[in-house]
Write an enzyme that holds these catalytic residues in place. Structure first.
Site: not given
Ligand code: PGA
Length: 221
Positions: A12, A14, A98, A146, A152, A182, A203-204
């Site tokens: 993702n 984002k 989300h 999640e 994050g 994470s 994500g990150g």
């Protein structure tokens, strides 16, 4: 939904990357000649869905494409929305519900309408839940657990927690269950070591292609 091999890994992005960065990510992914037994879905911004679809095709990448959201409405007078019917030939998946969308007002009812729109268009929802109590609409096959505290923050859930919640979700239906929050190359295997967790939503750690490849490698036996 067709059979979806696991492990299932979704990236993702984002609201990150411009067009040239998206281009570079896919090209660098291609150079790694990934041979993964599961499913990899990349979810860039809506702005780059067409471009990403073309890159996956032209470079013959072993990737599926997903959007990060979809409109709750069909085609018509809904300024600024993107309807499932408009991207159904480009994406195979869409993230729905989300927590970052729920934080800006998306309710369970709206998320359920989005699922309906996606399914009608033949797009598979990756439906995000915050715990085992979030209602999962009919027709969903992939659920991502999640916990907000993990998203994050660099503070993931424990593998035991992810496993226990995944187990409770699976008790409600025949779902593929992902853990998200994470996830990083160093911790990803620990989540999958819990039987009920079939994959991850990243994500990150998906933004840097080498880091994302590290996650794929950690899940390639
Ligand atoms: P994170 O995000 O990996 O940066 O924690 C996960 C997500 O929001 O899907």
């Amino acid at each position: 939904m067709p059979e979806v091999p696991v492990p299932f890994v979704a990236a993702n992005f984002k609201v990150n990357k411009d067009g040239s960065e998206v281009d570079a990510w896919f090209r660098q992914f291609g150079e790694a000649n990934v041979d993964f037994p599961g499913t990899i879905v990349v979810c860039p911004s809506m702005a780059f869905i067409s471009q990403s679809s073309r890159l996956i095709e032209d470079l013959n990448l072993p990737l599926q494409l997903g959007s990060q959201d979809i409109s709750q409405f069909g085609l018509g007078a809904h300024t600024g929305e993107v309807a499932a019917a408009q991207i159904k030939d480009l994406v195979q998946f869409t993230i729905i519900g989300h927590s970052e969308r729920r934080a800006s007002g998306e309710t369970d009812e709206i998320a359920a309408k989005k699922v309906e729109q996606a399914l009608e268009a033949g797009i598979n929802p990756i439906f995000c839940v915050q715990d085992e109590n979030t209602p999962i609409p009919q027709g969903v096959k992939v659920v991502a657990y999640e916990p907000i505290s993990a998203i994050g923050t660099g503070n993931p859930a424990t593998p035991e927690n992810a496993g226990a919640v995944a187990q409770s979700i699976k008790a409600k239906g025949d779902y593929i269950v992902l853990y998200g929050g994470s996830v990083a190359p160093q911790n990803v295997a620990s989540f999958l070591s819990q039987g009920p967790v079939d994959g991850v939503l990243v994500g990150g750690a998906s933004l840097d292609v080498q880091s994302f490849l590290g996650i794929i490698k950690a899940l390639t036996k």
